[in-house]
Write an enzyme that holds these catalytic residues in place. Sequence first.
Site, short mmCIF file in Angstrom:
data_model
loop_
_atom_site.label_atom_id
_atom_site.label_comp_id
_atom_site.label_asym_id
_atom_site.label_seq_id
_atom_site.Cartn_x
_atom_site.Cartn_y
_atom_site.Cartn_z
N HIS A 293 0.83 -1.20 0.00
CA HIS A 293 0.00 0.00 0.00
C HIS A 293 0.87 1.26 0.00
CE1 HIS A 293 -3.68 2.26 1.14
NE2 HIS A 293 -2.79 3.07 1.69
N GLU A 294 1.78 1.33 0.94
CA GLU A 294 2.63 2.52 1.05
C GLU A 294 3.55 2.66 -0.16
OE1 GLU A 294 1.82 4.65 3.16
OE2 GLU A 294 0.69 3.45 4.59
#
Length: 504
Positions: A293-294
């Site tokens: 995600h990051e």
Amino acid sequence: MQDGFGFCGIGGAVKKLDNNPENKVFFKDVAGCDEAMQKIMEFAHFLKNPKKYEEIGAKIPKGALFVGPPGAGKTLLAKATAGESRVPFLSISGSEFVEMFVGVGASRVRKLFQEARKCEPSIIFIDEIDSIGGARGHGKFTDGNSEHETTLNQLLVEMDGFGTTSGVIVLAAINRPDILDKALLRPSRFDRQIEIDKPDIKGRDQIFQIYLKKIKLDSSPTYFSQRLAALTPGFAGAGIAKVCNEAAVIAITNDRTYVTMEHFEAAIDWIIGGLEKKNKVMRKLECRTVAYHEAGHGVAGWFLEYAEPLLKVTIAPRGTAALGFAQYIPNENLLMTKEQLFDITCMTLGGRASELSLHPADLALLYGKENIIIIGSLIYYMYIFCWGRSRLGLRMTWRSEKVGLLSFPQKDEGYERTQPYSNRTEEIIDKEVRDWVTKAYDRTLELIEEKREQVVKIAELLLEREVLHKHDLLKVLGERPFKSSEPTNYDPFTKGFQEEQQPG
Ligand SMILES: Nc1ncnc2c1ncn2[C@@H]1O[C@H](COP(=O)(O)OP(=O)(O)OP(=O)(O)O)[C@@H](O)[C@H]1O
Ligand SMILES: [Mg+2]
């Protein structure tokens, strides 16, 4: 009862300036709001030389409102004005006027002005005037309790009561002037508004320098102040003071006799994301999801021209909600174009796009809390930009053509109708938002697929190290393909970083 600085009959609520020189605040203790300070100096100048103004026939403003977000230094600046002007300074907080008994507020106002006139030239400072100065007959003040109203009326009477050349100046601090009774803003009352905003990067640098002086460091204060200013976008003065103090506390807990950059970074991360949960062991699958995600945010930001490039990304769980976070170098411009907004939308969606496309575990859906918040705020963004205004004070240079030149007050601007537009307009706005987000998501997905290899590399690196800085990304992703045509406020600050942190 009366303390050393209180006045009989006002119940000790009014505080006269503390004369102990050690506790005094001066302009040198305030930074990052030069324009506001300059305006305030005019008041100080008047109080010291009233004759000059009288002779030339100039009218002196009777009062000024300090307007700004919490922690930006309004109260501090008022104290500094007191310290500098060397005249009696009477301060009271708005909420102290209206305590328990009906009628107390008005009589306190009267007494406050009596006292001030007795020791002319003098300054009255009413902190948090919101609590009495709210518009009459409006919102929360219409509860049949006319205490606020009588207090406010008395304040208006008093402000009219002293001549223009009288040596009493009234300063007041407020977060939001729009809820203030318009009568207070009339000429010859609070006819000046002095904006005290959150500092930009240069301001933060200066404020850091003030607080760093008080701390034992392992390097020169300017070395720290520049780096810290770049790492703290959106922080107000109060946040900066907190960072410095927390860093020192962290240094002590680690048995060190001086504070290092590591301590400052830990303090900033803590303030942004909450306490690092060292004991919170994430399941492997969770970790992977967060890392992907990051990494998605990071890669999207890197390759979109108008997005804000990443400063730092971490997957150490923090606070109650954040499982990781990415910090960007924000755009401090006041205008935002359609292209910028689009790229920023894509960057925000980058996390979800990456999660779903490269790491399609079921967990991704559970880890949706942040996504939902983000998408929610995006919709909000989209709304406001349809409306051509934004809570952040940004003015969009582009509005949705379909919504046209309409612009609606927001609910929290004191507008009471919940929906000041027709259902048809609402439908148009809804559709515009949906189209916009869908288009941005498609674009992001395409980008993530295209940069698949890099996203995987960043995610794996994150899993290995937990924290990545801009220079780590530079190694994996190469230089950003865009050179901004104009230097930004950040350039001089980030340059030093790179030169030093790049190996070799
Ligand atoms: N511009 C600044 N320069 C130096 N220190 C600052 C500045 N702004 C804030 N601070 C620090 O933050 C503390 C809190 O600021 P202050 O109480 O003045 O904020 P405020 O604007 O009055 O906030 P509120 O609206 O919540 O009352 C100050 O005591 C000071 O330590
Ligand atoms: Mg204050």
